[in-house]
Design a protein around this motif. Structure first.
Motif, mmCIF file in Angstrom:
data_model
loop_
_atom_site.group_PDB
_atom_site.id
_atom_site.type_symbol
_atom_site.label_atom_id
_atom_site.label_comp_id
_atom_site.label_asym_id
_atom_site.label_seq_id
_atom_site.Cartn_x
_atom_site.Cartn_y
_atom_site.Cartn_z
ATOM 1 N N LEU A 254 0.810 -1.224 0.000
ATOM 2 C CA LEU A 254 0.000 0.000 0.000
ATOM 3 C C LEU A 254 0.842 1.273 0.000
ATOM 4 O O LEU A 254 0.545 2.217 -0.725
ATOM 5 C CB LEU A 254 -0.963 -0.004 1.179
ATOM 6 C CG LEU A 254 -1.960 -1.177 1.215
ATOM 7 C CD1 LEU A 254 -2.836 -1.087 2.453
ATOM 8 C CD2 LEU A 254 -2.797 -1.215 -0.046
ATOM 9 N N ALA A 255 1.896 1.284 0.784
ATOM 10 C CA ALA A 255 2.759 2.473 0.814
ATOM 11 C C ALA A 255 3.422 2.672 -0.551
ATOM 12 O O ALA A 255 3.589 3.802 -1.005
ATOM 13 C CB ALA A 255 3.815 2.344 1.907
ATOM 14 N N HIS B 42 2.094 1.879 -3.442
ATOM 15 C CA HIS B 42 1.087 2.443 -4.353
ATOM 16 C C HIS B 42 1.056 3.965 -4.216
ATOM 17 O O HIS B 42 1.089 4.688 -5.219
ATOM 18 C CB HIS B 42 -0.313 1.898 -4.049
ATOM 19 C CG HIS B 42 -0.412 0.406 -4.107
ATOM 20 N ND1 HIS B 42 -1.492 -0.265 -3.603
ATOM 21 C CD2 HIS B 42 0.422 -0.545 -4.599
ATOM 22 C CE1 HIS B 42 -1.315 -1.566 -3.772
ATOM 23 N NE2 HIS B 42 -0.164 -1.756 -4.360
ATOM 24 N N ARG B 43 0.992 4.439 -2.984
ATOM 25 C CA ARG B 43 0.949 5.887 -2.743
ATOM 26 C C ARG B 43 2.217 6.563 -3.275
ATOM 27 O O ARG B 43 2.157 7.629 -3.878
ATOM 28 C CB ARG B 43 0.785 6.178 -1.247
ATOM 29 C CG ARG B 43 -0.600 5.820 -0.711
ATOM 30 C CD ARG B 43 -0.802 6.325 0.711
ATOM 31 N NE ARG B 43 0.108 5.749 1.684
ATOM 32 C CZ ARG B 43 -0.086 4.592 2.317
ATOM 33 N NH1 ARG B 43 -1.165 3.877 2.085
ATOM 34 N NH2 ARG B 43 0.796 4.151 3.195
ATOM 35 N N PHE B 44 3.353 5.935 -3.035
ATOM 36 C CA PHE B 44 4.629 6.495 -3.487
ATOM 37 C C PHE B 44 4.667 6.609 -5.014
ATOM 38 O O PHE B 44 5.011 7.655 -5.558
ATOM 39 C CB PHE B 44 5.786 5.622 -2.983
ATOM 40 C CG PHE B 44 7.130 6.064 -3.478
ATOM 41 C CD1 PHE B 44 7.785 7.129 -2.878
ATOM 42 C CD2 PHE B 44 7.735 5.418 -4.545
ATOM 43 C CE1 PHE B 44 9.034 7.545 -3.337
ATOM 44 C CE2 PHE B 44 8.975 5.831 -5.012
ATOM 45 C CZ PHE B 44 9.622 6.893 -4.406
ATOM 46 N N TYR B 45 4.319 5.543 -5.704
ATOM 47 C CA TYR B 45 4.350 5.565 -7.169
ATOM 48 C C TYR B 45 3.374 6.599 -7.725
ATOM 49 O O TYR B 45 3.699 7.338 -8.652
ATOM 50 C CB TYR B 45 4.040 4.182 -7.746
ATOM 51 C CG TYR B 45 5.109 3.153 -7.484
ATOM 52 C CD1 TYR B 45 6.455 3.427 -7.729
ATOM 53 C CD2 TYR B 45 4.788 1.894 -6.987
ATOM 54 C CE1 TYR B 45 7.447 2.480 -7.487
ATOM 55 C CE2 TYR B 45 5.775 0.937 -6.749
ATOM 56 C CZ TYR B 45 7.095 1.233 -7.001
ATOM 57 O OH TYR B 45 8.071 0.298 -6.768
ATOM 58 N N GLU B 46 2.179 6.652 -7.161
ATOM 59 C CA GLU B 46 1.172 7.609 -7.634
ATOM 60 C C GLU B 46 1.650 9.046 -7.409
ATOM 61 O O GLU B 46 1.474 9.914 -8.262
ATOM 62 C CB GLU B 46 -0.173 7.337 -6.966
ATOM 63 C CG GLU B 46 -0.794 6.034 -7.472
ATOM 64 C CD GLU B 46 -1.921 5.490 -6.612
ATOM 65 O OE1 GLU B 46 -2.359 6.177 -5.653
ATOM 66 O OE2 GLU B 46 -2.364 4.356 -6.887
ATOM 67 N N LYS B 47 2.279 9.300 -6.268
ATOM 68 C CA LYS B 47 2.822 10.629 -5.964
ATOM 69 C C LYS B 47 3.903 11.028 -6.967
ATOM 70 O O LYS B 47 4.122 12.214 -7.218
ATOM 71 C CB LYS B 47 3.390 10.600 -4.536
ATOM 72 C CG LYS B 47 3.955 11.909 -4.054
ATOM 73 C CD LYS B 47 4.449 11.766 -2.618
ATOM 74 C CE LYS B 47 5.742 12.526 -2.451
ATOM 75 N NZ LYS B 47 6.421 12.245 -1.219
ATOM 76 N N GLN C 165 -2.290 4.029 -12.443
ATOM 77 C CA GLN C 165 -2.665 2.619 -12.475
ATOM 78 C C GLN C 165 -3.282 2.269 -13.823
ATOM 79 O O GLN C 165 -4.063 3.040 -14.386
ATOM 80 C CB GLN C 165 -3.648 2.293 -11.349
ATOM 81 C CG GLN C 165 -3.869 0.804 -11.189
ATOM 82 C CD GLN C 165 -4.743 0.465 -9.986
ATOM 83 O OE1 GLN C 165 -5.109 1.316 -9.195
ATOM 84 N NE2 GLN C 165 -5.074 -0.798 -9.860
ATOM 85 N N TYR D 260 1.173 -0.220 -13.120
ATOM 86 C CA TYR D 260 1.268 1.223 -13.306
ATOM 87 C C TYR D 260 2.078 1.546 -14.561
ATOM 88 O O TYR D 260 2.917 0.739 -14.989
ATOM 89 C CB TYR D 260 1.979 1.869 -12.118
ATOM 90 C CG TYR D 260 1.168 1.902 -10.851
ATOM 91 C CD1 TYR D 260 0.334 2.997 -10.568
ATOM 92 C CD2 TYR D 260 1.224 0.879 -9.922
ATOM 93 C CE1 TYR D 260 -0.405 3.044 -9.395
ATOM 94 C CE2 TYR D 260 0.490 0.926 -8.753
ATOM 95 C CZ TYR D 260 -0.332 2.009 -8.498
ATOM 96 O OH TYR D 260 -1.064 2.057 -7.338
#
Length: 163
Positions: free
Chosen positions: A125-126, A128-133, A138, A158
């Motif tokens: 989960l962390a 996912h947030r890091f990559y999106e930031k 996705q 992603y």
């Protein structure tokens, strides 16, 4: 605590890379996986450091605390793989993950890549947030390039354009 530096992988780093990756996979996320299950780790120069790819390590006080790989899959596309940061080097105060990713983006741009793809698991989960930031969006599995290298644990995917 000294500065964390990111540099290209060298063959002498092999044991340090495994010592960062395996405990995270096995102990933190409960995957029953060995170094032998990941043959790319035994041939990093031949697998990653060819074509437009690369592999980098984050180092602190002579100890490897992070890894990131970029596998050239052709068509000016690449796959981000093996991004791992040891627990003691995580967080904004260290910036290890951001430094690794920035080094990869700089290389990708200089190499003329157009897109970077990655696969991860629902558990991270962390991540996912890091990559999106950091600009990753996705995508569905069906949207991945034919040459994308799937890991059996990957369930979330992603993509990011290279500016």
């Amino acid at each position: 605590m000294s500065e964390i530096t990111v540099r290209p992988y060298e063959p002498r780093d092999a044991d340090g890379v495994v010592s960062v990756i395996l405990p995270i996979q096995r102990e933190e996320f409960g995957f029953s996986i060995t170094a032998q299950d990941q043959p790319d780790l035994a041939v990093i120069p031949d697998f990653y450091q060819t074509g437009k790819g690369g592999f980098w390590v984050a180092e602190q006080d002579g100890v490897i605390v992070g890894t990131i790989g970029l596998k050239d899959i052709g068509n000016d596309q690449a796959t981000l793989r093996k991004m791992f940061v040891a627990a003691e080097a995580r967080g904004r105060e260290h910036g290890t993950a951001a430094k690794l990713l920035e080094r990869l983006f700089t290389h990708a741009q200089a190499a003329g890549l157009s897109e970077i793809f990655l696969g991860t698991t629902e558990k991270f989960l962390a991540a996912h947030r890091f990559y999106e930031k950091h600009g990753f969006v996705q995508v569905e599995k069906a949207e991945l390039p034919e040459a994308f290298l799937f890991m059996k644990v990957d369930t979330r995917f992603y993509r990011r354009g290279v500016n």
